[in-house]
Design a protein around this motif. Structure first.
Motif, PDB file in Angstrom:
ATOM      1  N   VAL A  52       0.862  -1.173   0.000  1.00 29.74           N
ATOM      2  CA  VAL A  52       0.000   0.000   0.000  1.00 29.74           C
ATOM      3  C   VAL A  52       0.905   1.231   0.000  1.00 29.74           C
ATOM      4  O   VAL A  52       1.847   1.312   0.792  1.00 29.74           O
ATOM      5  CB  VAL A  52      -0.923   0.011   1.236  1.00 29.74           C
ATOM      6  CG1 VAL A  52      -1.663   1.335   1.350  1.00 29.74           C
ATOM      7  CG2 VAL A  52      -1.893  -1.160   1.191  1.00 29.74           C
ATOM      8  N   TRP A  53       0.617   2.151  -0.899  1.00 27.58           N
ATOM      9  CA  TRP A  53       1.326   3.429  -0.954  1.00 27.58           C
ATOM     10  C   TRP A  53       0.316   4.534  -0.665  1.00 27.58           C
ATOM     11  O   TRP A  53      -0.783   4.530  -1.209  1.00 27.58           O
ATOM     12  CB  TRP A  53       1.939   3.659  -2.328  1.00 27.58           C
ATOM     13  CG  TRP A  53       3.135   2.811  -2.594  1.00 27.58           C
ATOM     14  CD1 TRP A  53       3.144   1.529  -3.060  1.00 27.58           C
ATOM     15  CD2 TRP A  53       4.500   3.182  -2.423  1.00 27.58           C
ATOM     16  NE1 TRP A  53       4.443   1.087  -3.182  1.00 27.58           N
ATOM     17  CE2 TRP A  53       5.291   2.081  -2.806  1.00 27.58           C
ATOM     18  CE3 TRP A  53       5.130   4.353  -1.985  1.00 27.58           C
ATOM     19  CZ2 TRP A  53       6.678   2.117  -2.755  1.00 27.58           C
ATOM     20  CZ3 TRP A  53       6.514   4.384  -1.937  1.00 27.58           C
ATOM     21  CH2 TRP A  53       7.274   3.274  -2.325  1.00 27.58           C
ATOM     22  N   LEU A  54       0.711   5.472   0.191  1.00 23.39           N
ATOM     23  CA  LEU A  54      -0.122   6.630   0.465  1.00 23.39           C
ATOM     24  C   LEU A  54       0.777   7.813   0.743  1.00 23.39           C
ATOM     25  O   LEU A  54       2.007   7.672   0.827  1.00 23.39           O
ATOM     26  CB  LEU A  54      -1.097   6.354   1.607  1.00 23.39           C
ATOM     27  CG  LEU A  54      -0.570   5.746   2.904  1.00 23.39           C
ATOM     28  CD1 LEU A  54      -0.034   6.815   3.833  1.00 23.39           C
ATOM     29  CD2 LEU A  54      -1.683   4.977   3.576  1.00 23.39           C
ATOM     30  N   SER A  55       0.168   8.967   0.847  1.00 25.65           N
ATOM     31  CA  SER A  55       0.944  10.173   1.093  1.00 25.65           C
ATOM     32  C   SER A  55       0.184  11.079   2.044  1.00 25.65           C
ATOM     33  O   SER A  55      -1.042  11.183   1.973  1.00 25.65           O
ATOM     34  CB  SER A  55       1.207  10.919  -0.224  1.00 25.65           C
ATOM     35  OG  SER A  55       2.000  12.065   0.006  1.00 25.65           O
ATOM     36  N   LEU A  85      -5.440  -4.702   7.674  1.00 28.35           N
ATOM     37  CA  LEU A  85      -4.090  -4.958   7.182  1.00 28.35           C
ATOM     38  C   LEU A  85      -3.108  -4.298   8.139  1.00 28.35           C
ATOM     39  O   LEU A  85      -3.184  -3.090   8.362  1.00 28.35           O
ATOM     40  CB  LEU A  85      -3.948  -4.385   5.772  1.00 28.35           C
ATOM     41  CG  LEU A  85      -2.661  -4.640   5.022  1.00 28.35           C
ATOM     42  CD1 LEU A  85      -2.935  -4.682   3.529  1.00 28.35           C
ATOM     43  CD2 LEU A  85      -1.598  -3.634   5.340  1.00 28.35           C
ATOM     44  N   ASP A  86      -2.223  -5.085   8.731  1.00 31.46           N
ATOM     45  CA  ASP A  86      -1.153  -4.554   9.576  1.00 31.46           C
ATOM     46  C   ASP A  86       0.120  -4.552   8.758  1.00 31.46           C
ATOM     47  O   ASP A  86       0.425  -5.538   8.067  1.00 31.46           O
ATOM     48  CB  ASP A  86      -0.967  -5.424  10.821  1.00 31.46           C
ATOM     49  CG  ASP A  86      -2.193  -5.403  11.711  1.00 31.46           C
ATOM     50  OD1 ASP A  86      -2.707  -4.305  11.961  1.00 31.46           O
ATOM     51  OD2 ASP A  86      -2.630  -6.472  12.141  1.00 31.46           O
ATOM     52  N   GLY A  87       0.879  -3.450   8.837  1.00 27.10           N
ATOM     53  CA  GLY A  87       2.052  -3.365   7.988  1.00 27.10           C
ATOM     54  C   GLY A  87       3.202  -2.599   8.592  1.00 27.10           C
ATOM     55  O   GLY A  87       3.049  -1.833   9.547  1.00 27.10           O
ATOM     56  N   GLU A  88       4.358  -2.843   7.992  1.00 20.82           N
ATOM     57  CA  GLU A  88       5.592  -2.118   8.310  1.00 20.82           C
ATOM     58  C   GLU A  88       5.696  -0.926   7.365  1.00 20.82           C
ATOM     59  O   GLU A  88       5.476  -1.063   6.154  1.00 20.82           O
ATOM     60  CB  GLU A  88       6.810  -3.028   8.105  1.00 20.82           C
ATOM     61  CG  GLU A  88       6.825  -4.264   8.982  1.00 20.82           C
ATOM     62  CD  GLU A  88       7.240  -3.973  10.407  1.00 20.82           C
ATOM     63  OE1 GLU A  88       7.886  -2.928  10.655  1.00 20.82           O
ATOM     64  OE2 GLU A  88       6.918  -4.792  11.284  1.00 20.82           O
ATOM     65  N   VAL A  89       6.063   0.214   7.909  1.00 16.98           N
ATOM     66  CA  VAL A  89       6.077   1.467   7.164  1.00 16.98           C
ATOM     67  C   VAL A  89       7.502   1.863   6.801  1.00 16.98           C
ATOM     68  O   VAL A  89       8.406   1.796   7.642  1.00 16.98           O
ATOM     69  CB  VAL A  89       5.451   2.603   7.999  1.00 16.98           C
ATOM     70  CG1 VAL A  89       5.486   3.922   7.236  1.00 16.98           C
ATOM     71  CG2 VAL A  89       4.036   2.247   8.421  1.00 16.98           C
ATOM     72  N   PRO A 127       2.513  -5.298   3.991  1.00 12.47           N
ATOM     73  CA  PRO A 127       1.673  -6.032   4.936  1.00 12.47           C
ATOM     74  C   PRO A 127       2.400  -7.203   5.568  1.00 12.47           C
ATOM     75  O   PRO A 127       3.164  -7.903   4.909  1.00 12.47           O
ATOM     76  CB  PRO A 127       0.503  -6.509   4.081  1.00 12.47           C
ATOM     77  CG  PRO A 127       0.975  -6.456   2.684  1.00 12.47           C
ATOM     78  CD  PRO A 127       2.067  -5.445   2.615  1.00 12.47           C
ATOM     79  N   TYR A 128       2.167  -7.389   6.869  1.00 10.72           N
ATOM     80  CA  TYR A 128       2.645  -8.601   7.545  1.00 10.72           C
ATOM     81  C   TYR A 128       1.480  -9.396   8.125  1.00 10.72           C
ATOM     82  O   TYR A 128       1.660 -10.550   8.518  1.00 10.72           O
ATOM     83  CB  TYR A 128       3.709  -8.301   8.609  1.00 10.72           C
ATOM     84  CG  TYR A 128       3.291  -7.411   9.749  1.00 10.72           C
ATOM     85  CD1 TYR A 128       2.576  -7.908  10.823  1.00 10.72           C
ATOM     86  CD2 TYR A 128       3.649  -6.075   9.757  1.00 10.72           C
ATOM     87  CE1 TYR A 128       2.200  -7.092  11.870  1.00 10.72           C
ATOM     88  CE2 TYR A 128       3.285  -5.249  10.804  1.00 10.72           C
ATOM     89  CZ  TYR A 128       2.562  -5.761  11.857  1.00 10.72           C
ATOM     90  OH  TYR A 128       2.190  -4.939  12.893  1.00 10.72           O
ATOM     91  N   ALA A 129       0.285  -8.804   8.154  1.00 13.35           N
ATOM     92  CA  ALA A 129      -0.906  -9.535   8.589  1.00 13.35           C
ATOM     93  C   ALA A 129      -2.123  -8.968   7.867  1.00 13.35           C
ATOM     94  O   ALA A 129      -2.241  -7.746   7.716  1.00 13.35           O
ATOM     95  CB  ALA A 129      -1.097  -9.422  10.096  1.00 13.35           C
ATOM     96  N   VAL A 130      -2.989  -9.869   7.407  1.00 13.92           N
ATOM     97  CA  VAL A 130      -4.237  -9.469   6.755  1.00 13.92           C
ATOM     98  C   VAL A 130      -5.356 -10.344   7.307  1.00 13.92           C
ATOM     99  O   VAL A 130      -5.208 -11.569   7.385  1.00 13.92           O
ATOM    100  CB  VAL A 130      -4.167  -9.621   5.213  1.00 13.92           C
ATOM    101  CG1 VAL A 130      -5.514  -9.299   4.575  1.00 13.92           C
ATOM    102  CG2 VAL A 130      -3.067  -8.742   4.622  1.00 13.92           C
ATOM    103  N   GLY A 148       3.860 -11.816   7.121  1.00  9.68           N
ATOM    104  CA  GLY A 148       4.175 -11.422   5.760  1.00  9.68           C
ATOM    105  C   GLY A 148       3.981 -12.503   4.711  1.00  9.68           C
ATOM    106  O   GLY A 148       4.340 -12.298   3.550  1.00  9.68           O
ATOM    107  N   VAL A 149       3.380 -13.624   5.093  1.00  6.74           N
ATOM    108  CA  VAL A 149       3.183 -14.732   4.166  1.00  6.74           C
ATOM    109  C   VAL A 149       1.686 -15.040   4.060  1.00  6.74           C
ATOM    110  O   VAL A 149       1.014 -15.224   5.081  1.00  6.74           O
ATOM    111  CB  VAL A 149       3.933 -16.002   4.639  1.00  6.74           C
ATOM    112  CG1 VAL A 149       3.680 -17.168   3.701  1.00  6.74           C
ATOM    113  CG2 VAL A 149       5.417 -15.711   4.762  1.00  6.74           C
ATOM    114  N   TRP A 150       1.181 -15.072   2.833  1.00  5.49           N
ATOM    115  CA  TRP A 150      -0.217 -15.433   2.635  1.00  5.49           C
ATOM    116  C   TRP A 150      -0.417 -16.871   3.113  1.00  5.49           C
ATOM    117  O   TRP A 150       0.341 -17.740   2.753  1.00  5.49           O
ATOM    118  CB  TRP A 150      -0.620 -15.311   1.166  1.00  5.49           C
ATOM    119  CG  TRP A 150      -0.722 -13.905   0.688  1.00  5.49           C
ATOM    120  CD1 TRP A 150       0.195 -13.231  -0.079  1.00  5.49           C
ATOM    121  CD2 TRP A 150      -1.790 -12.978   0.918  1.00  5.49           C
ATOM    122  NE1 TRP A 150      -0.240 -11.950  -0.318  1.00  5.49           N
ATOM    123  CE2 TRP A 150      -1.460 -11.775   0.281  1.00  5.49           C
ATOM    124  CE3 TRP A 150      -2.999 -13.063   1.617  1.00  5.49           C
ATOM    125  CZ2 TRP A 150      -2.307 -10.652   0.312  1.00  5.49           C
ATOM    126  CZ3 TRP A 150      -3.830 -11.949   1.639  1.00  5.49           C
ATOM    127  CH2 TRP A 150      -3.482 -10.767   0.996  1.00  5.49           C
TER     128      TRP A 150
END
Length: 152
Positions: A52-55, A85-89, A127-130, A148-150
């Motif tokens: 995911v990309w955002l600004s 979705l949990d992710g690293e930024v 993402p590391y968790a969905v 991070g793995v489906w």
């Protein structure tokens, strides 16, 4: 509300999540500062290259929290069709953001932060968790990605 639809398979849920990431424009962005003060805002986003990309501006609470915290929770949908979705930024300056990512955001939203205020930064969320579910029938099996793995 009465639940009448059967639960989707994990594979169908993953397909639905990926389709929503491509289709939807807004995502809820949940962050917290170093003292634990929460912040929740909607932002435009694009799903590009499995991230995911955002600004947003580094001068606002969300921008600072994304930069300083390094983790985020994103949410799509309402209570009847949830995606978390949990992710690293990682943080990218307007000069350093990959052209393909900035171009994808511009193509989806019509907005290019690089032409806006210099206080804008780009944020890539890996993402590391969905999780995804529709109602209580789908609570079991809602974890589609872990570490991070489906899973499907």
């Amino acid at each position: 509300m009465k639940i009448t639809n059967p639960a989707r398979s994990p594979g169908q849920r993953k397909q639905d999540v990926l389709a929503r990431l491509e289709r939807e424009t807004d995502v809820w962005v949940a962050t917290a500062d170093g003292g634990g003060l929460p912040c929740l805002v909607p932002l435009w986003f694009v799903w590009h290259a499995d991230a995911v990309w955002l600004s947003t501006r580094l001068t606002n609470p969300t921008g600072r929290n994304l930069r300083d915290g390094g983790r985020v929770r994103l949410a799509l949908g309402d209570t009847q069709d949830v995606v978390l979705l949990d992710g690293e930024v990682s943080v990218w300056s307007p000069a350093d953001v990959p052209e393909a990512a900035a171009g994808a955001l511009r193509a989806k939203t019509g907005w290019d932060p690089r032409g806006d205020s210099p206080s804008y930064a780009f944020f890539r969320i890996l993402p590391y968790a969905v999780q995804a579910w529709r109602g209580t029938l789908e609570l079991r099996g809602r974890h589609l990605m872990r570490d991070g793995v489906w899973a499907v």
